[in-house]
Design a protein around this motif. Structure first.
Motif, PDB file in Angstrom:
ATOM      1  N   PHE A 183     -11.012  -0.742   3.920  1.00 16.33           N
ATOM      2  CA  PHE A 183     -10.662   0.677   3.819  1.00 16.33           C
ATOM      3  C   PHE A 183     -10.341   0.975   2.361  1.00 16.33           C
ATOM      4  O   PHE A 183     -10.000   0.081   1.591  1.00 16.33           O
ATOM      5  CB  PHE A 183      -9.486   1.051   4.737  1.00 16.33           C
ATOM      6  CG  PHE A 183      -8.174   0.403   4.394  1.00 16.33           C
ATOM      7  CD1 PHE A 183      -7.807  -0.798   4.961  1.00 16.33           C
ATOM      8  CD2 PHE A 183      -7.297   1.009   3.498  1.00 16.33           C
ATOM      9  CE1 PHE A 183      -6.595  -1.405   4.638  1.00 16.33           C
ATOM     10  CE2 PHE A 183      -6.075   0.415   3.171  1.00 16.33           C
ATOM     11  CZ  PHE A 183      -5.733  -0.803   3.744  1.00 16.33           C
ATOM     12  N   HIS A 184     -10.490   2.219   1.989  1.00 14.78           N
ATOM     13  CA  HIS A 184     -10.125   2.664   0.639  1.00 14.78           C
ATOM     14  C   HIS A 184      -9.853   4.151   0.787  1.00 14.78           C
ATOM     15  O   HIS A 184     -10.771   4.928   1.029  1.00 14.78           O
ATOM     16  CB  HIS A 184     -11.271   2.409  -0.355  1.00 14.78           C
ATOM     17  CG  HIS A 184     -11.036   3.057  -1.693  1.00 14.78           C
ATOM     18  ND1 HIS A 184     -10.223   2.503  -2.651  1.00 14.78           N
ATOM     19  CD2 HIS A 184     -11.473   4.236  -2.202  1.00 14.78           C
ATOM     20  CE1 HIS A 184     -10.182   3.310  -3.705  1.00 14.78           C
ATOM     21  NE2 HIS A 184     -10.933   4.360  -3.455  1.00 14.78           N
ATOM     22  N   ILE A 185      -8.583   4.537   0.689  1.00 17.02           N
ATOM     23  CA  ILE A 185      -8.234   5.913   1.067  1.00 17.02           C
ATOM     24  C   ILE A 185      -8.215   6.884  -0.108  1.00 17.02           C
ATOM     25  O   ILE A 185      -8.038   8.080   0.090  1.00 17.02           O
ATOM     26  CB  ILE A 185      -6.882   5.963   1.821  1.00 17.02           C
ATOM     27  CG1 ILE A 185      -5.767   5.299   0.983  1.00 17.02           C
ATOM     28  CG2 ILE A 185      -7.010   5.299   3.194  1.00 17.02           C
ATOM     29  CD1 ILE A 185      -4.376   5.467   1.595  1.00 17.02           C
ATOM     30  N   VAL A 221      -8.279  -4.195   1.295  1.00 17.75           N
ATOM     31  CA  VAL A 221      -7.415  -3.014   1.188  1.00 17.75           C
ATOM     32  C   VAL A 221      -7.912  -1.997   0.156  1.00 17.75           C
ATOM     33  O   VAL A 221      -7.211  -1.028  -0.145  1.00 17.75           O
ATOM     34  CB  VAL A 221      -5.965  -3.428   0.850  1.00 17.75           C
ATOM     35  CG1 VAL A 221      -5.387  -4.308   1.950  1.00 17.75           C
ATOM     36  CG2 VAL A 221      -5.892  -4.150  -0.496  1.00 17.75           C
ATOM     37  N   GLY A 222      -9.112  -2.224  -0.383  1.00 15.37           N
ATOM     38  CA  GLY A 222      -9.679  -1.283  -1.348  1.00 15.37           C
ATOM     39  C   GLY A 222      -8.899  -1.254  -2.655  1.00 15.37           C
ATOM     40  O   GLY A 222      -8.202  -2.213  -3.006  1.00 15.37           O
ATOM     41  N   GLY A 223      -9.017  -0.133  -3.363  1.00 17.29           N
ATOM     42  CA  GLY A 223      -8.273   0.034  -4.622  1.00 17.29           C
ATOM     43  C   GLY A 223      -7.335   1.210  -4.462  1.00 17.29           C
ATOM     44  O   GLY A 223      -6.856   1.475  -3.359  1.00 17.29           O
ATOM     45  N   GLY A 224      -7.094   1.924  -5.552  1.00 17.83           N
ATOM     46  CA  GLY A 224      -6.377   3.185  -5.434  1.00 17.83           C
ATOM     47  C   GLY A 224      -4.991   3.242  -6.035  1.00 17.83           C
ATOM     48  O   GLY A 224      -4.412   4.329  -6.140  1.00 17.83           O
ATOM     49  N   CYS A 257      -8.767  -7.255  -2.570  1.00 19.96           N
ATOM     50  CA  CYS A 257      -8.308  -6.021  -3.215  1.00 19.96           C
ATOM     51  C   CYS A 257      -9.378  -5.557  -4.197  1.00 19.96           C
ATOM     52  O   CYS A 257     -10.075  -6.382  -4.784  1.00 19.96           O
ATOM     53  CB  CYS A 257      -7.036  -6.274  -4.010  1.00 19.96           C
ATOM     54  SG  CYS A 257      -5.740  -7.076  -3.088  1.00 19.96           S
ATOM     55  N   GLU A 258      -9.480  -4.267  -4.384  1.00 23.24           N
ATOM     56  CA  GLU A 258     -10.492  -3.710  -5.293  1.00 23.24           C
ATOM     57  C   GLU A 258      -9.850  -2.816  -6.356  1.00 23.24           C
ATOM     58  O   GLU A 258     -10.198  -1.637  -6.483  1.00 23.24           O
ATOM     59  CB  GLU A 258     -11.506  -2.886  -4.494  1.00 23.24           C
ATOM     60  CG  GLU A 258     -12.213  -3.652  -3.404  1.00 23.24           C
ATOM     61  CD  GLU A 258     -13.059  -2.751  -2.507  1.00 23.24           C
ATOM     62  OE1 GLU A 258     -13.955  -3.292  -1.837  1.00 23.24           O
ATOM     63  OE2 GLU A 258     -12.824  -1.528  -2.464  1.00 23.24           O
ATOM     64  N   PRO A 259      -8.926  -3.323  -7.137  1.00 23.33           N
ATOM     65  CA  PRO A 259      -8.295  -2.463  -8.135  1.00 23.33           C
ATOM     66  C   PRO A 259      -9.250  -2.135  -9.282  1.00 23.33           C
ATOM     67  O   PRO A 259     -10.008  -3.004  -9.729  1.00 23.33           O
ATOM     68  CB  PRO A 259      -7.130  -3.324  -8.646  1.00 23.33           C
ATOM     69  CG  PRO A 259      -7.594  -4.733  -8.455  1.00 23.33           C
ATOM     70  CD  PRO A 259      -8.460  -4.725  -7.223  1.00 23.33           C
TER      71      PRO A 259
END
Ligand code: LLP
Length: 399
Positions: A183-185, A221-224, A257-259
Protein backbone atom coordinates in the motif's frame (compact mmCIF):
# COMPACT_ATOMS: atom_id res chain seq x y z
CA UNK A 1 33.25 25.19 -1.54
CA UNK A 2 30.46 27.63 -0.75
CA UNK A 3 27.33 28.23 -2.83
CA UNK A 4 28.79 31.24 -4.59
CA UNK A 5 31.90 29.26 -5.60
CA UNK A 6 29.78 26.33 -6.78
CA UNK A 7 27.63 28.69 -8.85
CA UNK A 8 30.75 30.23 -10.40
CA UNK A 9 32.31 26.86 -11.14
CA UNK A 10 29.29 25.06 -12.61
CA UNK A 11 27.00 27.92 -13.65
CA UNK A 12 23.35 28.40 -12.73
CA UNK A 13 20.66 27.17 -12.46
CA UNK A 14 22.23 24.25 -10.62
CA UNK A 15 21.22 21.41 -8.33
CA UNK A 16 23.58 20.56 -5.49
CA UNK A 17 23.06 17.45 -3.33
CA UNK A 18 24.78 16.74 -0.04
CA UNK A 19 25.43 12.99 -0.21
CA UNK A 20 26.49 12.88 3.43
CA UNK A 21 22.99 13.98 4.34
CA UNK A 22 21.54 11.20 2.18
CA UNK A 23 23.74 8.75 4.07
CA UNK A 24 22.51 10.05 7.44
CA UNK A 25 18.89 9.76 6.37
CA UNK A 26 19.40 6.26 5.03
CA UNK A 27 21.14 5.13 8.20
CA UNK A 28 18.40 6.60 10.35
CA UNK A 29 15.76 4.77 8.33
CA UNK A 30 17.73 1.54 8.45
CA UNK A 31 18.23 1.81 12.21
CA UNK A 32 14.55 2.38 12.78
CA UNK A 33 13.80 -0.93 11.05
CA UNK A 34 16.76 -3.01 12.16
CA UNK A 35 14.83 -4.94 14.81
CA UNK A 36 12.91 -6.81 12.07
CA UNK A 37 13.59 -8.30 8.65
CA UNK A 38 13.37 -5.36 6.30
CA UNK A 39 14.20 -4.21 2.81
CA UNK A 40 14.49 -0.52 1.97
CA UNK A 41 13.67 0.08 -1.68
CA UNK A 42 14.43 3.70 -2.49
CA UNK A 43 11.68 5.33 -4.60
CA UNK A 44 13.71 6.16 -7.70
CA UNK A 45 11.21 8.76 -8.94
CA UNK A 46 12.26 11.14 -6.16
CA UNK A 47 15.73 11.59 -7.61
CA UNK A 48 16.91 9.16 -10.24
CA UNK A 49 20.41 10.46 -10.90
CA UNK A 50 22.64 7.41 -11.39
CA UNK A 51 25.13 8.62 -8.76
CA UNK A 52 22.35 8.95 -6.19
CA UNK A 53 21.17 5.42 -7.00
CA UNK A 54 24.69 3.99 -6.87
CA UNK A 55 25.40 5.71 -3.57
CA UNK A 56 22.22 4.29 -2.00
CA UNK A 57 22.89 0.87 -3.50
CA UNK A 58 26.36 0.82 -1.91
CA UNK A 59 24.65 1.29 1.45
CA UNK A 60 22.38 -1.67 0.74
CA UNK A 61 19.25 -0.04 -0.66
CA UNK A 62 17.04 -1.70 -3.23
CA UNK A 63 14.85 0.27 -5.63
CA UNK A 64 11.14 0.92 -6.02
CA UNK A 65 10.58 1.67 -9.72
CA UNK A 66 7.59 3.00 -11.60
CA UNK A 67 8.65 2.37 -15.20
CA UNK A 68 10.98 0.04 -17.02
CA UNK A 69 13.23 3.06 -17.46
CA UNK A 70 13.62 3.25 -13.69
CA UNK A 71 14.18 -0.53 -13.48
CA UNK A 72 16.94 -0.13 -16.06
CA UNK A 73 18.51 2.70 -14.06
CA UNK A 74 18.58 0.46 -10.97
CA UNK A 75 20.08 -2.44 -12.93
CA UNK A 76 22.60 -0.13 -14.57
CA UNK A 77 24.14 0.86 -11.24
CA UNK A 78 24.18 -2.74 -10.08
CA UNK A 79 21.21 -2.90 -7.73
CA UNK A 80 20.64 -6.65 -7.29
CA UNK A 81 17.54 -7.83 -9.14
CA UNK A 82 16.19 -9.39 -5.94
CA UNK A 83 15.99 -5.88 -4.45
CA UNK A 84 14.00 -4.32 -7.29
CA UNK A 85 10.25 -3.76 -7.12
CA UNK A 86 8.16 -2.51 -9.99
CA UNK A 87 4.98 -0.57 -9.13
CA UNK A 88 2.63 1.64 -11.12
CA UNK A 89 -0.96 1.80 -12.21
CA UNK A 90 -0.32 1.36 -15.93
CA UNK A 91 2.42 -0.93 -17.17
CA UNK A 92 2.82 -1.66 -20.88
CA UNK A 93 3.25 -5.25 -22.13
CA UNK A 94 6.85 -4.60 -23.11
CA UNK A 95 7.57 -3.20 -19.64
CA UNK A 96 6.03 -6.26 -17.95
CA UNK A 97 7.97 -8.56 -20.31
CA UNK A 98 11.30 -6.85 -19.55
CA UNK A 99 10.63 -6.86 -15.81
CA UNK A 100 9.92 -10.60 -15.93
CA UNK A 101 12.93 -11.31 -18.13
CA UNK A 102 15.09 -9.43 -15.63
CA UNK A 103 13.68 -11.61 -12.86
CA UNK A 104 13.21 -8.70 -10.43
CA UNK A 105 11.90 -9.34 -6.92
CA UNK A 106 8.23 -8.62 -7.68
CA UNK A 107 5.71 -6.69 -9.68
CA UNK A 108 3.13 -4.70 -7.72
CA UNK A 109 -0.23 -5.30 -9.36
CA UNK A 110 -2.82 -2.54 -9.26
CA UNK A 111 -5.84 -4.02 -11.05
CA UNK A 112 -7.53 -7.28 -11.99
CA UNK A 113 -6.78 -6.68 -15.66
CA UNK A 114 -3.13 -6.07 -14.92
CA UNK A 115 -2.95 -9.42 -13.10
CA UNK A 116 -4.31 -11.07 -16.24
CA UNK A 117 -1.75 -9.33 -18.44
CA UNK A 118 1.13 -10.33 -16.17
CA UNK A 119 -0.14 -13.93 -16.11
CA UNK A 120 -0.45 -13.97 -19.90
CA UNK A 121 3.06 -12.60 -20.45
CA UNK A 122 4.57 -14.91 -17.81
CA UNK A 123 2.97 -17.85 -19.65
CA UNK A 124 4.43 -16.65 -22.95
CA UNK A 125 7.87 -16.48 -21.35
CA UNK A 126 7.41 -19.75 -19.48
CA UNK A 127 8.10 -18.18 -16.08
CA UNK A 128 6.24 -17.78 -12.82
CA UNK A 129 5.79 -14.11 -11.96
CA UNK A 130 6.27 -13.08 -8.34
CA UNK A 131 3.58 -10.53 -7.57
CA UNK A 132 2.27 -8.31 -4.87
CA UNK A 133 -1.11 -6.58 -4.86
CA UNK A 134 -1.49 -2.92 -4.02
CA UNK A 135 -4.31 -2.30 -1.58
CA UNK A 136 -6.25 0.93 -1.65
CA UNK A 137 -7.33 1.14 2.02
CA UNK A 138 -9.53 4.21 1.47
CA UNK A 139 -7.66 6.30 4.01
CA UNK A 140 -7.15 10.03 3.77
CA UNK A 141 -3.42 10.78 4.03
CA UNK A 142 -4.21 14.46 4.76
CA UNK A 143 -1.70 15.75 2.26
CA UNK A 144 -2.06 17.76 -0.97
CA UNK A 145 -4.83 16.16 -3.04
CA UNK A 146 -2.48 15.70 -6.02
CA UNK A 147 -0.17 13.46 -3.98
CA UNK A 148 -2.81 11.62 -1.97
CA UNK A 149 -3.20 8.08 -3.32
CA UNK A 150 -5.04 5.94 -0.78
CA UNK A 151 -8.67 6.96 -1.31
CA UNK A 152 -11.21 5.17 -3.51
CA UNK A 153 -11.41 8.31 -5.64
CA UNK A 154 -7.70 7.85 -6.49
CA UNK A 155 -6.64 5.61 -9.37
CA UNK A 156 -4.28 3.50 -7.27
CA UNK A 157 -4.59 -0.09 -6.04
CA UNK A 158 -7.68 -2.18 -5.36
CA UNK A 159 -10.00 -2.49 -2.38
CA UNK A 160 -9.58 -5.35 0.08
CA UNK A 161 -12.51 -7.39 -1.26
CA UNK A 162 -11.23 -7.30 -4.85
CA UNK A 163 -7.71 -8.03 -3.63
CA UNK A 164 -8.93 -11.13 -1.82
CA UNK A 165 -10.41 -12.51 -5.05
CA UNK A 166 -7.24 -11.63 -6.93
CA UNK A 167 -5.02 -13.42 -4.37
CA UNK A 168 -7.18 -16.56 -4.49
CA UNK A 169 -7.03 -16.56 -8.28
CA UNK A 170 -3.29 -15.86 -8.40
CA UNK A 171 -2.62 -18.63 -5.90
CA UNK A 172 -4.21 -21.11 -8.32
CA UNK A 173 -2.35 -19.82 -11.36
CA UNK A 174 0.55 -21.76 -12.85
CA UNK A 175 2.18 -18.48 -13.83
CA UNK A 176 1.75 -16.25 -10.78
CA UNK A 177 3.14 -16.49 -7.25
CA UNK A 178 1.66 -14.00 -4.82
CA UNK A 179 4.43 -13.17 -2.36
CA UNK A 180 3.67 -9.65 -1.24
CA UNK A 181 1.14 -7.04 -0.28
CA UNK A 182 1.55 -3.32 -0.86
CA UNK A 183 0.00 0.00 0.00
CA UNK A 184 1.08 3.60 -0.46
CA UNK A 185 -1.42 6.20 0.70
CA UNK A 186 0.34 9.35 -0.42
CA UNK A 187 3.41 11.52 -0.17
CA UNK A 188 4.64 14.29 2.17
CA UNK A 189 2.55 12.88 5.02
CA UNK A 190 3.38 14.67 8.27
CA UNK A 191 0.89 13.02 10.61
CA UNK A 192 1.32 9.41 11.64
CA UNK A 193 -2.40 8.64 12.08
CA UNK A 194 -3.19 7.76 8.44
CA UNK A 195 -0.23 5.32 8.44
CA UNK A 196 -1.50 3.69 11.65
CA UNK A 197 -4.93 3.19 10.09
CA UNK A 198 -3.51 1.81 6.85
CA UNK A 199 -1.14 -0.62 8.58
CA UNK A 200 -4.01 -1.84 10.74
CA UNK A 201 -6.30 -2.50 7.76
CA UNK A 202 -3.65 -4.17 5.61
CA UNK A 203 -2.09 -6.28 8.38
CA UNK A 204 -5.43 -7.68 9.44
CA UNK A 205 -6.09 -8.53 5.79
CA UNK A 206 -2.75 -10.37 5.68
CA UNK A 207 -3.83 -12.41 8.70
CA UNK A 208 -7.05 -13.37 6.92
CA UNK A 209 -5.04 -14.38 3.85
CA UNK A 210 -2.87 -16.67 6.00
CA UNK A 211 -5.99 -18.57 6.97
CA UNK A 212 -6.63 -19.08 3.23
CA UNK A 213 -3.09 -20.50 2.99
CA UNK A 214 -1.88 -17.47 1.05
CA UNK A 215 1.53 -16.83 2.48
CA UNK A 216 2.51 -13.18 2.29
CA UNK A 217 6.27 -12.83 2.68
CA UNK A 218 6.73 -9.13 1.92
CA UNK A 219 4.67 -6.49 3.70
CA UNK A 220 5.26 -3.31 1.72
CA UNK A 221 4.33 -0.08 3.52
CA UNK A 222 5.16 2.14 0.53
CA UNK A 223 6.73 5.57 1.04
CA UNK A 224 5.23 8.88 2.02
CA UNK A 225 7.02 10.01 5.18
CA UNK A 226 7.05 13.78 5.01
CA UNK A 227 10.03 16.08 5.52
CA UNK A 228 10.41 19.48 7.03
CA UNK A 229 10.12 22.22 4.36
CA UNK A 230 9.42 25.20 6.64
CA UNK A 231 10.19 24.04 10.14
CA UNK A 232 6.98 22.03 10.38
CA UNK A 233 6.70 18.94 12.60
CA UNK A 234 6.71 15.70 10.75
CA UNK A 235 6.73 11.99 11.50
CA UNK A 236 9.41 10.57 13.74
CA UNK A 237 10.81 7.59 11.91
CA UNK A 238 11.08 5.52 15.09
CA UNK A 239 7.38 6.10 15.87
CA UNK A 240 6.66 5.06 12.31
CA UNK A 241 8.56 1.76 12.52
CA UNK A 242 7.06 1.09 15.97
CA UNK A 243 3.52 1.34 14.62
CA UNK A 244 4.41 -1.05 11.83
CA UNK A 245 6.12 -3.54 14.18
CA UNK A 246 3.17 -3.49 16.60
CA UNK A 247 0.71 -4.39 13.88
CA UNK A 248 2.83 -7.18 12.48
CA UNK A 249 3.43 -9.10 15.70
CA UNK A 250 3.43 -12.82 15.01
CA UNK A 251 3.60 -12.42 11.22
CA UNK A 252 6.74 -13.74 9.58
CA UNK A 253 7.18 -11.06 6.89
CA UNK A 254 9.94 -8.89 5.50
CA UNK A 255 8.90 -5.26 5.93
CA UNK A 256 9.49 -3.50 2.66
CA UNK A 257 9.64 0.30 2.61
CA UNK A 258 9.75 2.68 -0.35
CA UNK A 259 11.02 5.99 1.01
CA UNK A 260 11.86 8.66 -1.55
CA UNK A 261 11.59 12.19 -0.21
CA UNK A 262 12.73 11.21 3.29
CA UNK A 263 16.07 10.01 1.95
CA UNK A 264 16.90 12.76 -0.53
CA UNK A 265 14.55 15.74 -0.13
CA UNK A 266 16.52 17.84 2.30
CA UNK A 267 19.87 16.94 0.75
CA UNK A 268 19.22 19.17 -2.25
CA UNK A 269 19.55 22.86 -2.98
CA UNK A 270 18.67 24.65 -6.17
CA UNK A 271 20.96 27.57 -6.98
CA UNK A 272 19.59 30.28 -9.19
CA UNK A 273 20.82 33.77 -10.01
CA UNK A 274 18.88 36.98 -9.96
CA UNK A 275 18.46 38.47 -13.41
CA UNK A 276 16.47 41.55 -12.48
CA UNK A 277 14.14 43.04 -9.96
CA UNK A 278 11.05 44.87 -11.04
CA UNK A 279 8.01 46.41 -9.47
CA UNK A 280 4.45 46.75 -10.62
CA UNK A 281 1.99 49.01 -8.85
CA UNK A 282 1.00 45.95 -6.79
CA UNK A 283 4.09 43.78 -6.44
CA UNK A 284 7.82 43.42 -6.22
CA UNK A 285 9.24 40.69 -8.45
CA UNK A 286 12.63 38.97 -8.25
CA UNK A 287 13.26 37.44 -11.66
CA UNK A 288 15.66 34.49 -11.64
CA UNK A 289 17.44 32.41 -14.26
CA UNK A 290 15.75 29.25 -12.92
CA UNK A 291 12.12 28.56 -13.70
CA UNK A 292 9.17 26.21 -13.24
CA UNK A 293 10.58 23.83 -15.87
CA UNK A 294 13.63 23.33 -13.61
CA UNK A 295 11.79 23.12 -10.30
CA UNK A 296 8.05 22.79 -10.64
CA UNK A 297 6.78 21.99 -7.15
CA UNK A 298 5.62 25.52 -6.25
CA UNK A 299 3.69 25.82 -9.55
CA UNK A 300 2.21 22.34 -9.34
CA UNK A 301 1.32 21.97 -5.68
CA UNK A 302 1.75 25.50 -4.32
CA UNK A 303 4.62 23.88 -2.43
CA UNK A 304 6.69 25.97 -0.05
CA UNK A 305 10.48 25.95 -0.49
CA UNK A 306 12.60 28.04 1.81
CA UNK A 307 14.72 30.62 -0.06
CA UNK A 308 17.96 32.20 1.12
CA UNK A 309 19.55 35.18 -0.55
CA UNK A 310 23.34 34.95 -0.51
CA UNK A 311 24.83 38.36 0.12
CA UNK A 312 22.98 41.45 1.18
CA UNK A 313 20.30 41.10 3.84
CA UNK A 314 19.16 44.73 3.71
CA UNK A 315 15.79 46.26 2.76
CA UNK A 316 13.59 43.24 3.41
CA UNK A 317 10.14 43.37 1.88
CA UNK A 318 7.62 41.06 0.26
CA UNK A 319 8.42 39.76 -3.21
CA UNK A 320 7.35 37.12 -5.69
CA UNK A 321 10.29 35.04 -6.92
CA UNK A 322 9.58 34.21 -10.55
CA UNK A 323 11.28 32.62 -13.54
CA UNK A 324 11.49 33.56 -17.23
CA UNK A 325 8.89 31.04 -18.46
CA UNK A 326 5.79 32.43 -20.13
CA UNK A 327 3.29 31.38 -17.49
CA UNK A 328 1.95 33.21 -14.48
CA UNK A 329 2.32 29.92 -12.62
CA UNK A 330 6.08 30.21 -13.06
CA UNK A 331 7.04 31.11 -9.50
CA UNK A 332 9.17 29.78 -6.67
CA UNK A 333 7.58 31.90 -3.96
CA UNK A 334 4.79 34.42 -3.53
CA UNK A 335 4.80 37.35 -1.15
CA UNK A 336 7.99 36.15 0.53
CA UNK A 337 9.90 38.51 2.85
CA UNK A 338 13.28 38.83 1.10
CA UNK A 339 16.09 41.41 1.02
CA UNK A 340 16.62 43.71 -1.90
CA UNK A 341 18.55 41.88 -4.62
CA UNK A 342 20.58 42.97 -7.62
CA UNK A 343 21.75 41.42 -10.89
CA UNK A 344 23.78 38.20 -10.29
CA UNK A 345 22.87 37.81 -6.62
CA UNK A 346 22.46 34.16 -5.76
CA UNK A 347 19.31 32.53 -4.37
CA UNK A 348 19.42 29.14 -2.70
CA UNK A 349 16.14 27.26 -2.89
CA UNK A 350 16.07 24.62 -0.16
CA UNK A 351 14.67 21.08 0.13
CA UNK A 352 15.22 20.54 -3.57
CA UNK A 353 16.54 16.97 -3.52
CA UNK A 354 13.25 15.16 -4.21
CA UNK A 355 10.81 15.58 -7.11
CA UNK A 356 12.64 18.63 -8.40
CA UNK A 357 15.18 17.67 -11.05
CA UNK A 358 13.20 14.49 -11.87
CA UNK A 359 10.15 16.54 -12.77
CA UNK A 360 12.07 19.06 -14.84
CA UNK A 361 11.41 19.53 -18.55
CA UNK A 362 12.63 21.40 -21.61
CA UNK A 363 9.56 23.66 -21.68
CA UNK A 364 10.31 26.94 -23.47
CA UNK A 365 13.35 25.12 -24.96
CA UNK A 366 15.21 25.62 -21.74
CA UNK A 367 18.07 23.20 -21.25
CA UNK A 368 17.93 20.80 -18.31
CA UNK A 369 20.38 21.94 -15.68
CA UNK A 370 23.53 20.42 -14.18
CA UNK A 371 23.65 18.43 -10.95
CA UNK A 372 26.53 18.33 -8.48
CA UNK A 373 27.19 16.01 -5.54
CA UNK A 374 28.97 17.12 -2.39
CA UNK A 375 30.71 14.11 -0.87
CA UNK A 376 32.91 14.51 2.20
CA UNK A 377 33.51 18.16 1.37
CA UNK A 378 34.32 17.52 -2.32
CA UNK A 379 32.15 18.64 -5.22
CA UNK A 380 31.59 16.28 -8.15
CA UNK A 381 29.60 16.88 -11.31
CA UNK A 382 26.97 14.11 -11.60
CA UNK A 383 25.06 15.50 -14.55
CA UNK A 384 26.21 17.82 -17.28
CA UNK A 385 24.02 20.72 -18.28
CA UNK A 386 22.17 20.02 -21.53
CA UNK A 387 23.00 22.17 -24.49
CA UNK A 388 20.85 23.21 -27.43
CA UNK A 389 21.81 20.14 -29.46
CA UNK A 390 20.86 17.80 -26.62
CA UNK A 391 17.39 19.30 -26.75
CA UNK A 392 16.83 18.96 -30.50
CA UNK A 393 18.81 15.82 -31.31
CA UNK A 394 15.78 13.55 -31.74
CA UNK A 395 13.75 15.97 -33.79
CA UNK A 396 13.46 15.54 -37.53
CA UNK A 397 12.83 18.40 -39.93
CA UNK A 398 10.62 16.84 -42.59
CA UNK A 399 9.89 19.88 -44.69
N1 LLP B 1 6.01 4.25 -3.43
C1 LLP B 1 5.08 4.57 -4.34
C2 LLP B 1 4.25 3.52 -4.91
C3 LLP B 1 4.93 5.90 -4.74
O1 LLP B 1 3.99 6.22 -5.63
C4 LLP B 1 5.76 6.90 -4.18
C5 LLP B 1 5.63 8.30 -4.59
C6 LLP B 1 6.72 6.52 -3.24
C7 LLP B 1 6.82 5.19 -2.88
C8 LLP B 1 7.66 7.51 -2.60
O2 LLP B 1 6.98 8.42 -1.83
P1 LLP B 1 7.79 9.45 -0.87
O3 LLP B 1 8.46 8.65 0.22
O4 LLP B 1 8.77 10.15 -1.70
O5 LLP B 1 6.73 10.34 -0.35
N2 LLP B 1 5.83 14.88 -7.15
C9 LLP B 1 5.24 14.92 -5.84
C10 LLP B 1 5.36 13.60 -5.12
C11 LLP B 1 4.79 12.42 -5.88
C12 LLP B 1 4.94 11.12 -5.15
C13 LLP B 1 4.62 9.99 -6.04
N3 LLP B 1 4.77 8.71 -5.44
C14 LLP B 1 5.88 16.06 -5.04
O6 LLP B 1 6.72 16.78 -5.58
O7 LLP B 1 5.52 16.28 -3.91
Amino acid sequence: MNYRELANKYGTPLYVYDFNHIKEQFNEFKNAFKAKKSLICYAVKANSNLSVLKYLKEMGAGCDCVSIGEVNRALKVGVPKYKIIYSGVGKRDDEIRDALKNDILMINIESEEEAQRVEFIAKELGVKARISIRINPNIDAKTHSYISTGLYENKFGVDVESAKKMYIKAQKSKYLTPIGIHFHIGSQITNIEPFCEAVKVVSSFVRSLKSLKIDIKFFNVGGGVGIDYRGEETINIYDYSKVIFENLTGLDVTITCEPGRFLVGNSGKFLTKVLYEKRSSKKRFIITDGAMNDLGRPSLYSAYHDIEVIGSQADVSKADVVGPVCESSDFFAKDRELPKTKHNDLLVIKSAGAYCFTMSSNYNTRAKVAEVALINGKDKLIRKRDNFNDMIQNEITCI
